[in-house]
Design a protein around this motif. Structure first.
Motif, PDB file in Angstrom:
ATOM      1  N   LYS A  51     -20.599   1.590  12.281  1.00 35.38           N
ATOM      2  CA  LYS A  51     -20.538   2.575  13.355  1.00 35.38           C
ATOM      3  C   LYS A  51     -21.250   2.012  14.589  1.00 35.38           C
ATOM      4  O   LYS A  51     -22.374   1.533  14.511  1.00 35.38           O
ATOM      5  CB  LYS A  51     -21.222   3.863  12.903  1.00 35.38           C
ATOM      6  N   CYS A  52     -20.583   2.083  15.733  1.00 33.90           N
ATOM      7  CA  CYS A  52     -21.149   1.574  16.982  1.00 33.90           C
ATOM      8  C   CYS A  52     -22.324   2.450  17.389  1.00 33.90           C
ATOM      9  O   CYS A  52     -22.234   3.680  17.386  1.00 33.90           O
ATOM     10  CB  CYS A  52     -20.092   1.572  18.078  1.00 33.90           C
ATOM     11  N   ILE A  53     -23.436   1.817  17.785  1.00 34.49           N
ATOM     12  CA  ILE A  53     -24.612   2.582  18.166  1.00 34.49           C
ATOM     13  C   ILE A  53     -24.479   3.146  19.574  1.00 34.49           C
ATOM     14  O   ILE A  53     -25.220   4.033  19.954  1.00 34.49           O
ATOM     15  CB  ILE A  53     -25.892   1.729  18.065  1.00 34.49           C
ATOM     16  N   LEU A  54     -23.534   2.649  20.351  1.00 34.80           N
ATOM     17  CA  LEU A  54     -23.358   3.133  21.717  1.00 34.80           C
ATOM     18  C   LEU A  54     -22.370   4.293  21.805  1.00 34.80           C
ATOM     19  O   LEU A  54     -22.674   5.336  22.363  1.00 34.80           O
ATOM     20  CB  LEU A  54     -22.906   1.989  22.623  1.00 34.80           C
ATOM     21  N   CYS A  55     -21.166   4.086  21.258  1.00 30.14           N
ATOM     22  CA  CYS A  55     -20.127   5.109  21.429  1.00 30.14           C
ATOM     23  C   CYS A  55     -19.823   5.884  20.157  1.00 30.14           C
ATOM     24  O   CYS A  55     -19.200   6.934  20.212  1.00 30.14           O
ATOM     25  CB  CYS A  55     -18.845   4.466  21.953  1.00 30.14           C
ATOM     26  N   GLY A  56     -20.222   5.374  18.985  1.00 30.58           N
ATOM     27  CA  GLY A  56     -19.980   6.082  17.737  1.00 30.58           C
ATOM     28  C   GLY A  56     -18.660   5.742  17.069  1.00 30.58           C
ATOM     29  O   GLY A  56     -18.381   6.240  15.987  1.00 30.58           O
ATOM     30  N   ASP A  57     -17.829   4.908  17.702  1.00 25.73           N
ATOM     31  CA  ASP A  57     -16.562   4.503  17.085  1.00 25.73           C
ATOM     32  C   ASP A  57     -16.811   3.516  15.951  1.00 25.73           C
ATOM     33  O   ASP A  57     -17.885   2.958  15.801  1.00 25.73           O
ATOM     34  CB  ASP A  57     -15.646   3.842  18.118  1.00 25.73           C
TER      35      ASP A  57
END
Length: 110
Positions: A51-57
């Protein structure tokens, strides 16, 4: 010492043990599945590694470098980030563009 002779000898166990199970009408035990990387990291750290820590994708695998140590990759990445910051400061007219700094006279004027 039954363990080291007969049908339990290491090199014969794989072929003879199923026959023993059949003769005794037993069902062989299933091996438990080993947990994967994501499950281990999620259990240990409590975060999803994909899971991307910036956008959540969800992240996708882009590539790997074989034979490179993690510390070498990290230091290379940090050097690149420092270079970008330094270039940004030069472009903005930061400390490095000061004529006194370039000449070696770094006395602070107030």
């Amino acid at each position: 010492m039954v363990r080291y002779s007969g049908f339990l000898v290491n090199r014969k166990r794989g072929s003879l043990l199923p026959k023993v199970y059949e003769a005794l009408e037993m069902t062989p035990r299933k091996k438990p599945e080993k947990p994967g990387f994501a499950v281990l990291i999620k259990g240990f750290l409590g975060t999803d590694p994909y899971k991307c820590i910036l956008c959540g994708d969800r992240l996708r695998f882009a590539g790997a470098q074989a034979g490179t140590q993690a510390m070498a990759l990290l230091s290379e990445r940090l050097r690149g980030m420092e270079k970008k910051r330094w270039l940004g400061r030069v472009r903005q007219g930061g400390v490095n563009s000061d004529p006194a700094f370039r000449s070696g006279n770094m006395s602070v004027k107030r």
